[in-house]
Design an enzyme around this catalytic site. Structure first.
Site, PDB file in Angstrom:
ATOM      1  N   ASN A  52      12.141   8.534  -9.185  1.00 58.08           N
ATOM      2  CA  ASN A  52      12.733   7.886  -8.002  1.00 58.08           C
ATOM      3  C   ASN A  52      11.904   6.715  -7.485  1.00 58.08           C
ATOM      4  OD1 ASN A  52      11.157  10.425  -7.276  1.00 58.08           O
ATOM      5  ND2 ASN A  52      11.119   9.341  -5.334  1.00 58.08           N
ATOM      6  N   LYS A 110      25.340   7.124   1.924  1.00 53.87           N
ATOM      7  CA  LYS A 110      24.825   6.011   1.115  1.00 53.87           C
ATOM      8  C   LYS A 110      25.315   6.120  -0.333  1.00 53.87           C
ATOM      9  CE  LYS A 110      20.518   5.410   3.737  1.00 53.87           C
ATOM     10  NZ  LYS A 110      19.047   5.679   3.731  1.00 53.87           N
ATOM     11  N   CYS A 151      17.583   5.292  -3.981  1.00 55.25           N
ATOM     12  CA  CYS A 151      17.095   5.841  -5.256  1.00 55.25           C
ATOM     13  C   CYS A 151      18.114   6.783  -5.895  1.00 55.25           C
ATOM     14  CB  CYS A 151      15.766   6.553  -5.052  1.00 55.25           C
ATOM     15  SG  CYS A 151      15.695   7.556  -3.588  1.00 55.25           S
ATOM     16  N   ARG A 199      22.016  -3.423   2.418  1.00 57.22           N
ATOM     17  CA  ARG A 199      22.820  -2.926   1.279  1.00 57.22           C
ATOM     18  C   ARG A 199      24.329  -3.042   1.499  1.00 57.22           C
ATOM     19  NH1 ARG A 199      19.436   2.627   0.615  1.00 57.22           N
ATOM     20  NH2 ARG A 199      17.541   1.731  -0.295  1.00 57.22           N
ATOM     21  N   ASN A 246       3.974   3.911  -1.527  1.00 54.69           N
ATOM     22  CA  ASN A 246       4.283   4.435  -2.874  1.00 54.69           C
ATOM     23  C   ASN A 246       5.080   3.417  -3.691  1.00 54.69           C
ATOM     24  OD1 ASN A 246       3.120   6.932  -2.384  1.00 54.69           O
ATOM     25  ND2 ASN A 246       5.023   7.852  -1.627  1.00 54.69           N
ATOM     26  N   VAL A 247       6.142   2.874  -3.080  1.00 57.25           N
ATOM     27  CA  VAL A 247       7.024   1.957  -3.819  1.00 57.25           C
ATOM     28  C   VAL A 247       6.328   0.618  -4.055  1.00 57.25           C
ATOM     29  CG1 VAL A 247       9.210   0.680  -3.730  1.00 57.25           C
ATOM     30  CG2 VAL A 247       9.140   3.085  -3.013  1.00 57.25           C
ATOM     31  N   HIS A 272      13.826  12.555  -9.069  1.00 52.14           N
ATOM     32  CA  HIS A 272      15.074  13.078  -8.488  1.00 52.14           C
ATOM     33  C   HIS A 272      15.974  13.585  -9.611  1.00 52.14           C
ATOM     34  CE1 HIS A 272      13.920  11.620  -4.664  1.00 52.14           C
ATOM     35  NE2 HIS A 272      14.763  10.611  -4.485  1.00 52.14           N
ATOM     36  N   THR A 318       0.825  -1.225   0.000  1.00 51.16           N
ATOM     37  CA  THR A 318       0.000   0.000   0.000  1.00 51.16           C
ATOM     38  C   THR A 318       0.858   1.274   0.000  1.00 51.16           C
ATOM     39  OG1 THR A 318      -0.079  -0.016   2.412  1.00 51.16           O
ATOM     40  CG2 THR A 318      -1.884  -1.143   1.245  1.00 51.16           C
ATOM     41  N   SER A 322       8.504  12.597  -2.700  1.00 45.13           N
ATOM     42  CA  SER A 322       7.972  11.218  -2.682  1.00 45.13           C
ATOM     43  C   SER A 322       9.022  10.241  -2.155  1.00 45.13           C
ATOM     44  CB  SER A 322       7.536  10.792  -4.085  1.00 45.13           C
ATOM     45  OG  SER A 322       8.623  10.922  -4.986  1.00 45.13           O
ATOM     46  N   GLY A 323      10.280  10.657  -2.175  1.00 41.93           N
ATOM     47  CA  GLY A 323      11.332   9.831  -1.579  1.00 41.93           C
ATOM     48  C   GLY A 323      11.128   9.647  -0.089  1.00 41.93           C
TER      49      GLY A 323
HETATM   50  C1  2RA Z   1      14.818   9.875  -0.151  1.00 45.88           C
HETATM   51  N1  2RA Z   1      16.565   8.372  -0.936  1.00 45.88           N
HETATM   52  O1  2RA Z   1      14.819  10.376  -1.274  1.00 45.88           O
HETATM   53  C2  2RA Z   1      15.646   8.634   0.154  1.00 45.88           C
HETATM   54  C3  2RA Z   1      14.792   7.446   0.449  1.00 45.88           C
HETATM   55  N2  2RA Z   1      13.935   7.104  -0.620  1.00 45.88           N
HETATM   56  O2  2RA Z   1      14.134  10.298   0.793  1.00 45.88           O
END
Ligand code: 2RA
Length: 340
Positions: free
Chosen positions: A316, A215, A130, A99, A13-14, A243, A11, A160-161
């Site tokens: 993203n 990251k 992303c 990761r 976004n991803v 992005h 449910t 949305s990230g």
């Molecule tokens: C962000 N990369 O854009 C991080 C997690 N999706 O918030």
């Protein structure tokens, strides 16, 4: 004959994008289960022209299922991913939890597809952050041609990230700027995001970098080449999806901008839109819903001997998360499982 597929976090976004992309790319699915937290259980989600009713992740038995996409927070991943893996289900995880684990491959199929063959150590494959995914798709073909020494990247990351609450905050704050009485104080972000930019994503580290910046460094080294030096500044911008990244690259050897453009035009997953004229470049609003990683503004950096500047834009929620995860499953199928 296809696969029995589970989407955990269906449910979010991803998770929703994972279902959309599995259907759009006609991934060979014999059976699919959409899982959600107990509070979201029963919510209906789309899978192509079908509607799935979400089941409770807490109660689900992964035995007999082939692939489980995880798009839940690190806490739920920590609890349920090992259970799925132990039940024989190959986990493709979008969180940051695995990761950096040396026993878990971190995969961008256009860059290191062979890494999926190392999945069996923990029965888990990790999806990158992303902002990393879209960058390494572009770095890899250039690195193969002219060995990258150093990358300086500034990101312009959409809300949305962060998630649905952040999308709502941007929308409500923007409205509140025009509708008296509907002002919306910052809640998801430490400062106003509407008509503003915030140079802070994830938590601060002792070095002064944020974890998002760390990251990008750690993941680029794991996916492409540990010898590449990366420094990043990650910024949140008032964009809903998409992005963008301004990337400066220093190579071991000189790489002409025209040759770089030709290399990228031929590279997998990339669309070059690069004309030195009004509108001759890609902006976030144009990447939404697309599979491609777009590259524009390719030009020499004449301040150093072997420098190149470019602009990278990608959805993203797609290449940055759901699409890459589905592509990992496709690569796993083609290289290892060979069903479908
Ligand atoms: C962000 N990369 O854009 C991080 C997690 N999706 O918030």
């Amino acid at each position: 004959m296809g696969y029995k597929v589970v989407v955990c976090g269906a449910t979010g976004n991803v998770g929703r994008e994972m279902l959309n992309i599995l259907a759009e790319r006609q991934f060979p699915v014999d059976e699919i289960a959409a899982l959600a937290s107990r509070k979201s259980m029963g919510t209906e989600v789309s899978f192509g022209d079908k509607t799935l009713k979400t089941k409770d992740l807490e109660q689900f038995d992964f035995t007999g299922w082939d692939i489980a996409f995880f798009a839940v927070g690190s806490e739920a991943t920590k609890k349920f991913a090992p259970m799925a893996a132990k039940a024989g289900c190959i986990v493709i995880d979008n969180s940051s939890l695995y990761r950096y684990d040396p026993d878990v491959p971190l995969v961008v199929p256009e860059v290191n597809p062979e890494a999926v063959e190392d999945y069996a150590k923990k029965n888990i494959i990790a999806n990158p952050n992303c902002s990393t995914a879209q960058m390494v798709v572009v770095l890899k073909p250039l690195h193969d041609r002219a060995r990258i020494k150093r990358v300086v990247v500034s990101t312009y990351q959409s809300v949305s990230g962060t998630g649905k609450e952040a999308i709502d905050e941007l929308w409500d704050q923007t409205k509140g700027m025009y509708v008296p009485g509907q002002e919306r104080e910052p809640k998801v972000y430490p400062k106003q995001i509407a008509f503003n930019v915030i140079p802070h994503i994830d938590s601060f580290m002792d070095s002064g970098d944020t974890r998002e910046e760390w990251k990008m460094v750690a993941e680029t080294k794991k996916i492409v080449d540990p010898a590449i030096k990366v420094t990043a500044t990650c910024v949140r911008v008032p964009v809903f999806v998409g992005h963008s990244e301004a990337v400066n690259i220093e190579f071991e050897d000189f790489l002409d901008e025209d040759e770089a453009r030709d290399i990228l035009r031929e590279a997998p997953g990339i669309l070059v839109v690069d004309k030195r004229e009004d509108g001759g470049y890609v902006t976030p609003v144009e990447c939404v819903g697309e599979f491609a990683t777009f590259v524009s503004r390719i030009r020499q950096d004449s301040t150093i001997e072997n420098g190149l500047n470019l602009w990278i834009v990608s959805d993203n929620l797609r290449k940055g998360a759901a699409l890459n995860a589905v592509q990992i499953a496709e690569t796993l199928g083609a290289r290892v499982l060979k069903k479908g």
